[in-house]
Design a protein around this motif. Sequence first.
Motif, short mmCIF file in Angstrom:
data_model
loop_
_atom_site.label_atom_id
_atom_site.label_comp_id
_atom_site.label_asym_id
_atom_site.label_seq_id
_atom_site.Cartn_x
_atom_site.Cartn_y
_atom_site.Cartn_z
N SER A 1 -1.06 4.01 -7.88
CA SER A 1 -1.02 2.55 -7.83
C SER A 1 -1.56 1.99 -6.52
O SER A 1 -1.42 0.79 -6.26
CB SER A 1 0.41 2.05 -8.05
N TYR B 1 0.36 -1.74 -11.98
CA TYR B 1 0.56 -1.18 -10.66
C TYR B 1 2.06 -1.20 -10.35
O TYR B 1 2.70 -2.25 -10.48
CB TYR B 1 -0.19 -1.99 -9.60
N THR C 1 2.93 3.23 -1.24
CA THR C 1 2.67 3.19 -2.67
C THR C 1 2.20 4.55 -3.17
O THR C 1 1.36 5.18 -2.54
CB THR C 1 1.58 2.14 -2.97
#
Length: 533
Positions: free
Chosen positions: A134, A184, A130
């Motif tokens: 996020s 996110y 990721t």
Amino acid sequence: MARRQVLYAGGALGAVAVAGLTTANALARRPPRTGADLSSRVRLPPPFQVPLPLPPVLKPVGTTGGIDRYEITQREVTAEILPGVRTPLWTYNGTFPGPTIESRRGRPVSVRHRNELPVPTVVHLHGGRTPAASDGYPTDLVLPDGWPDAARGAHRMSGMHGMEHGAQGMHDPRAVRSRLTRDYTFPLDQRPTLLWYHDHRMDFTAPAIWRGLAGLHIVRDDAEEALGLPSGPRELPLMIGDRAFHADGTLAYPSLDPTLRKEPGVEEPYLAGVLGDVILVNGAPWPVHEVDAARYRLRVLNASNARHYELAAVAEDGRRLDLIQVGADQGLLAEPVRHRVLPIAPAERYDLVVDFSGIPVGGLVKVVNRLGAGRTRDVMAFRIARKATDDSRVPRVLSTDLPTWSRSDALRVRDFSFRAGRMNGGHGWVIGGKPFDPARTDVTVRLGDVEVWRLVADIHHPVHLHLVGFKVLSRSGGAPLPHDAGLKDTVSLRPGESVEILTRFDGYRGRYLFHCHNAEHEDMGMMANFEVV
């Protein structure tokens, strides 16, 4: 552990430092247990009576630019966990566990979280590759409506037993805070596997997970689906966790501040970890699930704060069924590995196939925890309901896309100790002698570099690296254990043990964490930063 054992554990690394590996080996023979037990005061149900619930699969609210969009509301509800008893919970979308997100490899998803809880929250997708924005950094808070101001999340507060604990009092100039909602984005450019999402707020992760802030995220792809592993109703996600309950049905947890607004930490007997006496699977106590006499794929997560398990599947005649491991934290193995007993530490995941075809209809197969005692020895059970055809299989070759890194590719070797520490006269847990400071960069790595990290523990520490998966190279100078196979993101260090891991820091630049996933240790300073540049 009794209080004297907690204090013993606190001095364990000092003994290791003085006496070296001989003492480390002696510590490794200590009972495989870290933490203190909480005893429930409510009447508990008998085992294998409550049906196994399956978390709902969340539907996207839309698709924009090839990105599937989801929405989750974090809110408090009252639900029935123990039969006939109502328990307040903090939840994702009103369920415990939260709803499962199912996604495809390489297809991004965006999840908008709305915080209707009384405290700030952060969401971390555990095991996700990721971008840093996020990843759920512990100070990137989503503030609830009415929270006084954005600075509240990092202001100086009194610590445990009078100490300024861990990250407390440390200002984080890079923190990104939002009010009420946050989006996110997860690219999911990674191997198919079982991930999980949970709260990651600085100093308060443990009680937030305990109250219910955890859910599953499954990544799939065409190659995995073509293998012929059990699927559909014969694929079961199993989130295992332990809890304890007060007489009125509320969750028992020894927080110094039950509001989780000011003072973090737990009462002194629980500094090594909090262990509950009720084993939950998918939020149900010691559940039972009816199955066909066929193969089943069990996607197992240990979502406990501190409890370790040694899982075995035992038939009524005492025979142990094979646990055929086909995957680890970060996806499929190269080839299956058979276990009769499988250790699993907090935050580890194992992808298993169990064959019930040899059990007569009406028979019961218990999943037991060989590290448990009394009620914590039972986990759940499967009742064989019917004969059935089964066209599933476990192929000899599962995956050919595992990384090919080797020790000779490593550009450097780093050493980290995970141990008890004393900070301002109080107890805590430290990495390399330092408690977590969000404003400090502990390690700088270059994007694409391969490194060996050597991790050394005083007592049990399940060590998790954000962003990357890794291979386990060795344990205390010897070979890895059978359950170390494949690509992992969490490795269980046993008392006095050293483990070497090999990883490549690819994916994204930015600030990430590595930490112990005993959630009480994490809250008490056992985290560190690495910066990918």
